[in-house]
Scaffold this motif. Structure first.
Motif, PDB file in Angstrom:
ATOM      1  N   PRO A  81       0.983  -1.216  -0.087  1.00 51.69           N
ATOM      2  CA  PRO A  81       0.057  -0.027  -0.156  1.00 51.69           C
ATOM      3  C   PRO A  81       0.618   1.298  -0.006  1.00 51.69           C
ATOM      4  CG  PRO A  81      -0.735  -1.515   1.502  1.00 51.69           C
ATOM      5  CD  PRO A  81       0.419  -2.080   1.125  1.00 51.69           C
ATOM      6  N   LEU A  82       2.100   1.267   0.338  1.00 50.27           N
ATOM      7  CA  LEU A  82       2.780   2.470   0.385  1.00 50.27           C
ATOM      8  C   LEU A  82       3.671   2.733  -1.165  1.00 50.27           C
ATOM      9  CD1 LEU A  82       4.757   2.549   3.831  1.00 50.27           C
ATOM     10  CD2 LEU A  82       2.649   3.339   3.147  1.00 50.27           C
ATOM     11  N   SER A  83       3.543   3.895  -1.464  1.00 46.03           N
ATOM     12  CA  SER A  83       4.249   4.414  -2.858  1.00 46.03           C
ATOM     13  C   SER A  83       5.673   4.708  -2.419  1.00 46.03           C
ATOM     14  CB  SER A  83       3.480   5.702  -3.443  1.00 46.03           C
ATOM     15  OG  SER A  83       3.673   6.591  -2.655  1.00 46.03           O
ATOM     16  N   ALA A  84       6.445   5.039  -3.264  1.00 45.22           N
ATOM     17  CA  ALA A  84       7.877   5.353  -3.119  1.00 45.22           C
ATOM     18  C   ALA A  84       7.785   6.850  -2.352  1.00 45.22           C
ATOM     19  CB  ALA A  84       8.523   5.722  -4.489  1.00 45.22           C
ATOM     20  N   THR A  85       7.082   7.760  -2.732  1.00 46.29           N
ATOM     21  CA  THR A  85       6.979   8.822  -1.938  1.00 46.29           C
ATOM     22  C   THR A  85       6.720   8.840  -0.538  1.00 46.29           C
ATOM     23  OG1 THR A  85       6.404  10.278  -3.829  1.00 46.29           O
ATOM     24  CG2 THR A  85       5.639  11.223  -1.548  1.00 46.29           C
ATOM     25  N   GLN A  86       5.693   7.836  -0.070  1.00 45.55           N
ATOM     26  CA  GLN A  86       5.027   7.595   1.156  1.00 45.55           C
ATOM     27  C   GLN A  86       6.258   6.961   1.925  1.00 45.55           C
ATOM     28  OE1 GLN A  86       1.738   5.230   0.452  1.00 45.55           O
ATOM     29  NE2 GLN A  86       0.498   7.213  -0.367  1.00 45.55           N
ATOM     30  N   LEU A  87       6.898   5.831   1.417  1.00 42.98           N
ATOM     31  CA  LEU A  87       8.059   5.171   2.147  1.00 42.98           C
ATOM     32  C   LEU A  87       9.209   6.022   2.285  1.00 42.98           C
ATOM     33  CD1 LEU A  87       8.819   2.102   3.269  1.00 42.98           C
ATOM     34  CD2 LEU A  87       9.676   1.698   0.881  1.00 42.98           C
ATOM     35  N   ILE A  88       9.574   6.632   1.249  1.00 40.64           N
ATOM     36  CA  ILE A  88      10.857   7.500   1.478  1.00 40.64           C
ATOM     37  C   ILE A  88      10.429   8.447   2.683  1.00 40.64           C
ATOM     38  CG2 ILE A  88      12.780   9.096   0.617  1.00 40.64           C
ATOM     39  CD1 ILE A  88      11.962   7.555  -2.244  1.00 40.64           C
ATOM     40  N   SER A  89       9.373   9.177   2.292  1.00 37.94           N
ATOM     41  CA  SER A  89       9.089  10.259   3.549  1.00 37.94           C
ATOM     42  C   SER A  89       8.854   9.628   4.821  1.00 37.94           C
ATOM     43  CB  SER A  89       7.654  10.782   2.969  1.00 37.94           C
ATOM     44  OG  SER A  89       7.771  11.404   1.973  1.00 37.94           O
ATOM     45  N   LEU A  90       8.467   8.378   4.895  1.00 38.50           N
ATOM     46  CA  LEU A  90       8.298   7.530   6.296  1.00 38.50           C
ATOM     47  C   LEU A  90       9.752   7.348   6.994  1.00 38.50           C
ATOM     48  CD1 LEU A  90       6.925   5.915   8.490  1.00 38.50           C
ATOM     49  CD2 LEU A  90       7.021   3.995   7.048  1.00 38.50           C
ATOM     50  N   HIS A  91      10.620   7.251   6.134  1.00 34.83           N
ATOM     51  CA  HIS A  91      12.082   6.721   6.350  1.00 34.83           C
ATOM     52  C   HIS A  91      12.509   8.162   7.033  1.00 34.83           C
ATOM     53  CE1 HIS A  91      15.761   4.507   7.217  1.00 34.83           C
ATOM     54  NE2 HIS A  91      16.423   5.727   6.806  1.00 34.83           N
ATOM     55  N   LEU A  92      12.257   9.237   6.247  1.00 38.05           N
ATOM     56  CA  LEU A  92      13.125  10.487   6.642  1.00 38.05           C
ATOM     57  C   LEU A  92      12.129  10.992   7.852  1.00 38.05           C
ATOM     58  CD1 LEU A  92      13.488  12.651   3.475  1.00 38.05           C
ATOM     59  CD2 LEU A  92      15.161  11.111   4.706  1.00 38.05           C
ATOM     60  N   ARG A 223       6.352   3.523 -13.003  1.00 35.27           N
ATOM     61  CA  ARG A 223       6.945   5.075 -13.047  1.00 35.27           C
ATOM     62  C   ARG A 223       7.013   5.726 -11.831  1.00 35.27           C
ATOM     63  NH1 ARG A 223       8.922   8.075 -17.001  1.00 35.27           N
ATOM     64  NH2 ARG A 223       8.534  10.260 -16.761  1.00 35.27           N
ATOM     65  N   SER A 224       5.725   5.816 -11.313  1.00 32.95           N
ATOM     66  CA  SER A 224       5.512   6.623 -10.166  1.00 32.95           C
ATOM     67  C   SER A 224       6.341   6.362  -8.910  1.00 32.95           C
ATOM     68  CB  SER A 224       4.089   6.830  -9.609  1.00 32.95           C
ATOM     69  OG  SER A 224       3.520   5.529  -9.320  1.00 32.95           O
ATOM     70  N   ASP A 225       6.847   5.090  -8.913  1.00 33.01           N
ATOM     71  CA  ASP A 225       7.841   4.494  -7.959  1.00 33.01           C
ATOM     72  C   ASP A 225       9.344   4.561  -8.126  1.00 33.01           C
ATOM     73  OD1 ASP A 225       5.925   4.170  -6.019  1.00 33.01           O
ATOM     74  OD2 ASP A 225       5.251   2.073  -6.702  1.00 33.01           O
ATOM     75  N   ASN A 226       9.450   4.928  -9.288  1.00 35.48           N
ATOM     76  CA  ASN A 226      10.990   5.185  -9.887  1.00 35.48           C
ATOM     77  C   ASN A 226      11.534   6.395  -9.475  1.00 35.48           C
ATOM     78  OD1 ASN A 226      11.413   2.465 -11.032  1.00 35.48           O
ATOM     79  ND2 ASN A 226      10.233   3.284 -12.945  1.00 35.48           N
ATOM     80  N   LEU A 227      11.499   6.604  -8.082  1.00 39.27           N
ATOM     81  CA  LEU A 227      12.052   7.895  -7.561  1.00 39.27           C
ATOM     82  C   LEU A 227      13.375   7.669  -6.541  1.00 39.27           C
ATOM     83  CD1 LEU A 227       8.737   9.603  -6.539  1.00 39.27           C
ATOM     84  CD2 LEU A 227       9.948   9.940  -8.648  1.00 39.27           C
ATOM     85  N   SER A 228      14.237   8.294  -6.726  1.00 40.72           N
ATOM     86  CA  SER A 228      15.394   8.215  -5.739  1.00 40.72           C
ATOM     87  C   SER A 228      15.823   9.718  -5.247  1.00 40.72           C
ATOM     88  CB  SER A 228      16.548   7.640  -6.515  1.00 40.72           C
ATOM     89  OG  SER A 228      16.048   6.233  -6.752  1.00 40.72           O
ATOM     90  N   MET A 229      16.383   9.471  -3.974  1.00 40.49           N
ATOM     91  CA  MET A 229      16.770  10.812  -3.453  1.00 40.49           C
ATOM     92  C   MET A 229      18.490  10.399  -3.561  1.00 40.49           C
ATOM     93  SD  MET A 229      14.704  12.212  -0.142  1.00 40.49           S
ATOM     94  CE  MET A 229      15.650  13.379   0.011  1.00 40.49           C
TER      95      MET A 229
END
Length: 482
Positions: A81-92, A223-229
């Motif tokens: 259920p978590l998108s890339a934005t949600q998961l990375i934001s959760l970690h930060l 495509r929406s989950d192919n995000l990296s910091m």
């Protein structure tokens, strides 16, 4: 001697990157971050750089994305259920430094997180969320700035806020379900599953870091989950034209396990021009108008009237708030037309553009106005058969079978475009006068150091709308074909 313009924790980040396999010697890392007055941090060359020269390469394991976080969040794997934005934001969110003077204690990406901006007080989304939460002690300046925004910008900001609250809802639900996390947030000492104001604001900090700093990188996901910091890369500031740095794109990209591969997967190169030593390098975040830059990133491009008149600047106005009002005023005929436009996929996203020259309305806007004028404004009830007959030439324009509904219809559309632009120009002129009359030092008196710069940013937003409107009027008056 330590350079006072170098951001704190940069040496620690370099050591951490080296541990991850990055080559940080002078031959491979050709840039370094420095504080830029009024722009936070920028990226500067350390040597003279030749065209297309590699500036740095970031190892896969040093990037924050769904792949590197996957082993540490069992319920946050791709397809969850978590998108890339949600998961990375959760970690930060869970790894935010305790205060402005402390490093992040995150064992995975701590040195990188320590280099991220410590607050987003000047970002308009922060003002919106503070207002929604009713944060006690918030500055009235934020409310005044929100009220000063062009309606199209306020509408765009509302869309960003909706995205934020949707992500916070998903992350909150994940934390409730998950048995992986302690009940106590390591930064605040509060229960992370409680929608406490401080937790929401901590998540907002995390979410804005993700939304303003992520880059698209093919991870083999949706495509929406192919995000990296990516560290180092995200220090580069935006330039709407003549960018001097760009990611090196590969035609094919296959993810390798960062624990077994130290291959550098993200390389940035100089553009096709030489860059002198000590010069700031810039990225192009995209061909965005200032409205998009403001609501997404919290800044605008400083532009002159000459730039706006160049025919290449991506100036744009979203006219939806006005056009929707026109349809509402048509009563039940307006409701019928809205439903029809929604069925055909042409409701909303009605814009005016400066480029490519000549300045012009979007095809979507023209399509909506052709339908708007299809039914006479002074008509009352029309039979279904009569309405369907009126629609035939309009549908043929959608199919490319004819260029216009009729000469009369086209003339009415062009007059409506002028009316729309005159309204926008009038609103812009009035708003700019009000902003110029505002006391630019009010914010300084209460310690809000970014107040004057944000007033100027909002003035620039209105100026762009004003100049786009004027340019489209000129196009109509000179008979340009749209």
């Amino acid at each position: 001697m330590e350079d006072p313009d170098t951001p704190r924790y940069w040496p620690e980040l370099l050591h951490w990157l080296e541990d991850h396999g990055m080559q940080v010697d002078a031959a491979h890392l050709l840039v370094h971050p420095r504080h830029v007055p009024g722009a936070g941090v920028g990226l500067f060359t350390m040597v003279d750089v030749s065209p297309t020269k590699a500036l740095f390469s970031i190892p896969r394991s040093a990037q924050i994305n769904m792949k590197t976080l996957e082993p540490h969040y069992p319920l946050g794997t791709p397809g969850s259920p978590l998108s890339a934005t949600q998961l990375i934001s959760l970690h930060l969110f869970l790894s935010r430094p305790a205060d402005d003077a402390s490093p992040s204690l995150d064992p995975l990406f701590g040195p990188y997180i320590s280099m991220l901006p410590r607050n987003f007080n000047s970002h308009p989304l922060s003002w919106k969320v503070n207002l929604t939460l009713g944060v006690s002690g918030r500055s009235s300046i934020e409310d005044h700035l929100l009220l000063s925004l062009p309606p199209s910008v306020d509408s765009g900001l509302k869309e960003i806020e909706d995205r934020f609250w949707g992500d916070w809802k998903a992350v909150s639900a994940y934390l409730v379900r998950s048995k992986h996390f302690p009940d106590i947030c390591p930064r605040s000492g509060r229960r992370v599953v409680v929608a406490h104001e401080r937790n929401v604001l901590d998540y907002l900090w995390a979410w804005l870091n993700v939304n303003t700093r992520c880059v698209y990188a093919d991870l083999g996901l949706s495509r929406s989950d192919n995000l990296s910091m990516c560290p180092v890369f995200d220090f580069a500031n935006h330039a709407w034209t003549d960018a001097t740095m760009t990611p090196a794109r590969r035609s094919h990209s296959t993810w390798r396990d960062p624990s077994t591969s130290r291959e550098s997967s993200f390389t940035c190169i100089a553009a096709n021009v030489a860059i002198p030593k000590a010069q700031e390098v810039h990225l192009t975040y995209g061909g965005h108008p200032n409205r998009t830059l403001f609501v997404e990133y919290g800044f605008v491009t400083a532009i002159s009237e000459e730039t706006l008149a160049s025919g290449v600047y991506p100036g744009e106005v979203d006219a939806q708030h006005t056009i929707e009002g026109w349809f509402r005023d048509r009563g039940h005929h307006g409701v019928w037309m809205q439903q029809l436009l929604e069925q055909e996929g042409y409701w909303g996203d009605w814009t005016l553009h400066l480029s490519p020259s000549p300045a012009h309305p979007s095809y979507r806007l023209i399509t909506a106005l052709r339908l708007y004028h299809l039914v006479p404004i002074d008509s009352t009830d029309l039979s279904t058969s009569h309405l369907q007959a009126l629609l035939v030439p309009w549908r043929e324009t959608l199919l490319g079978l004819r260029e216009e509904v009729s000469e009369t219809n086209e003339a009415q559309c062009r007059l409506s475009i002028v009316d729309l632009c005159e309204k926008l120009a009038s609103e812009g002129t009035e708003a700019i006068s009000a902003l110029q009359a505002a006391r630019l030092d009010d914010g300084l008196q209460v310690g809000v150091v970014w107040h004057a710069s944000m007033l100027e940013s909002i003035r620039m937003l209105w100026l762009e709308e004003l100049e786009v409107a004027r340019a489209v009027i000129r196009s109509v008056n000179t008979g340009e074909t749209f």
